[in-house]
Write a protein that holds these residues in place. Sequence first.
Motif, mmCIF file in Angstrom:
data_model
loop_
_atom_site.group_PDB
_atom_site.id
_atom_site.type_symbol
_atom_site.label_atom_id
_atom_site.label_comp_id
_atom_site.label_asym_id
_atom_site.label_seq_id
_atom_site.Cartn_x
_atom_site.Cartn_y
_atom_site.Cartn_z
ATOM 1 N N GLY A 61 -1.336 32.781 4.923
ATOM 2 C CA GLY A 61 -1.756 32.017 4.708
ATOM 3 C C GLY A 61 -0.966 30.382 3.629
ATOM 4 N N GLN A 62 0.146 30.968 3.572
ATOM 5 C CA GLN A 62 0.614 29.336 3.624
ATOM 6 C C GLN A 62 2.359 29.313 4.183
ATOM 7 N N HIS A 63 1.713 29.267 5.854
ATOM 8 C CA HIS A 63 2.428 29.056 6.754
ATOM 9 C C HIS A 63 2.362 26.966 6.810
ATOM 10 N N ALA A 64 0.962 26.597 6.366
ATOM 11 C CA ALA A 64 1.449 25.644 6.791
ATOM 12 C C ALA A 64 2.144 24.926 5.603
ATOM 13 N N ASP A 65 1.843 25.094 3.913
ATOM 14 C CA ASP A 65 2.113 25.063 2.892
ATOM 15 C C ASP A 65 3.700 24.766 3.194
ATOM 16 N N HIS A 66 4.659 25.108 3.629
ATOM 17 C CA HIS A 66 6.272 25.828 3.904
ATOM 18 C C HIS A 66 6.484 24.926 5.049
ATOM 19 N N TRP A 67 5.816 24.750 6.229
ATOM 20 C CA TRP A 67 6.158 23.734 6.877
ATOM 21 C C TRP A 67 6.309 22.407 6.288
ATOM 22 N N ARG A 68 5.575 21.926 5.409
ATOM 23 C CA ARG A 68 4.768 20.252 5.461
ATOM 24 C C ARG A 68 6.309 20.573 3.700
ATOM 25 N N ARG A 69 6.791 21.554 3.389
ATOM 26 C CA ARG A 69 7.446 21.215 2.029
ATOM 27 C C ARG A 69 9.280 21.329 3.180
ATOM 28 N N ALA A 70 8.952 22.065 3.972
ATOM 29 C CA ALA A 70 10.237 21.550 5.016
ATOM 30 C C ALA A 70 10.728 20.426 5.181
ATOM 31 N N GLY A 71 9.869 19.912 5.881
ATOM 32 C CA GLY A 71 9.392 18.515 5.818
ATOM 33 C C GLY A 71 10.002 17.839 4.977
ATOM 34 N N GLU A 72 9.696 18.005 3.864
ATOM 35 C CA GLU A 72 9.752 17.164 2.529
ATOM 36 C C GLU A 72 11.649 17.096 2.115
ATOM 37 N N GLU A 73 11.492 18.688 2.702
ATOM 38 C CA GLU A 73 13.119 18.389 2.073
ATOM 39 C C GLU A 73 14.005 18.191 3.243
ATOM 40 N N GLY A 74 13.547 18.017 4.057
ATOM 41 C CA GLY A 74 14.710 17.214 5.471
ATOM 42 C C GLY A 74 14.466 16.070 5.224
ATOM 43 N N GLN A 75 13.869 15.302 5.114
ATOM 44 C CA GLN A 75 13.993 13.860 4.828
ATOM 45 C C GLN A 75 14.843 13.791 4.068
ATOM 46 N N LEU A 76 14.399 14.702 2.407
ATOM 47 C CA LEU A 76 15.239 13.581 1.669
ATOM 48 C C LEU A 76 17.091 14.693 2.465
ATOM 49 N N SER A 77 17.316 15.108 3.301
ATOM 50 C CA SER A 77 18.396 15.729 3.775
ATOM 51 C C SER A 77 18.995 14.519 4.751
ATOM 52 N N ASP A 78 17.985 14.055 4.899
ATOM 53 C CA ASP A 78 18.884 12.891 5.812
ATOM 54 C C ASP A 78 19.351 11.519 5.176
ATOM 55 N N GLN A 79 18.089 11.363 4.029
ATOM 56 C CA GLN A 79 18.774 10.173 3.425
ATOM 57 C C GLN A 79 19.885 9.964 2.685
ATOM 58 N N GLU A 80 19.794 11.346 1.928
ATOM 59 C CA GLU A 80 20.935 11.728 1.195
ATOM 60 C C GLU A 80 22.094 11.855 2.344
ATOM 61 N N ALA A 81 22.318 12.292 3.233
ATOM 62 C CA ALA A 81 23.741 12.169 4.570
ATOM 63 C C ALA A 81 23.603 10.924 4.686
ATOM 64 N N ASP A 82 22.693 9.942 5.135
ATOM 65 C CA ASP A 82 22.833 8.257 5.563
ATOM 66 C C ASP A 82 23.783 7.917 4.280
ATOM 67 N N ASP A 83 23.381 8.417 2.580
ATOM 68 C CA ASP A 83 24.046 7.787 1.471
ATOM 69 C C ASP A 83 25.295 7.722 1.855
ATOM 70 N N VAL A 84 25.819 9.177 1.615
ATOM 71 C CA VAL A 84 27.164 10.118 2.256
ATOM 72 C C VAL A 84 27.672 9.221 2.722
ATOM 73 N N THR A 85 27.697 8.608 4.110
ATOM 74 C CA THR A 85 28.053 8.005 5.520
ATOM 75 C C THR A 85 28.466 6.513 4.764
ATOM 76 N N ARG A 86 27.054 6.223 4.153
ATOM 77 C CA ARG A 86 27.981 4.351 3.411
ATOM 78 C C ARG A 86 28.631 4.619 2.413
ATOM 79 N N VAL A 87 28.313 5.280 1.729
ATOM 80 C CA VAL A 87 29.180 5.917 0.715
ATOM 81 C C VAL A 87 30.926 5.758 1.226
ATOM 82 N N ASN A 88 31.057 6.882 2.066
ATOM 83 C CA ASN A 88 32.414 7.059 2.514
ATOM 84 C C ASN A 88 33.061 5.851 3.226
ATOM 85 N N GLN A 89 32.039 5.109 3.931
ATOM 86 C CA GLN A 89 32.316 3.910 4.941
ATOM 87 C C GLN A 89 32.603 2.535 3.689
ATOM 88 N N GLN A 90 32.115 2.672 2.535
ATOM 89 C CA GLN A 90 32.421 1.378 1.694
ATOM 90 C C GLN A 90 33.938 1.876 1.420
#
Length: 79
Positions: free
Chosen positions: A24-53
């Motif tokens: 019964g925890q599938h929906a919670d796992h899916w939600r949490r995975a989505g939140e982690e993915g958003q953070l990972s995408d933002q971190e990747a964007d930040d790293v790319t920006r800093v490297n370019q600078q």
Amino acid sequence: MVDKEQRQRERAYKIGEDEGRPDGQHADHWRRAGEEGQLSDQEADDVTRVNQQADDEFARGDRQSEPVNIKPPSVASPD
């Protein structure tokens, strides 16, 4: 390349596995995975920006000073 939904699916599966596959925890796992993915995408964007600078600064020769006499940390125990 793996799309975002596939990465979220894999993260949700991993969360479920790490928690012992509770019922019964599938929906919670899916939600949490989505939140982690958003953070990972933002971190990747930040790293790319800093490297370019850093690349831009290096290309312009904006290096403040060259490191002098840098030594690796000791592998000996302080005891």
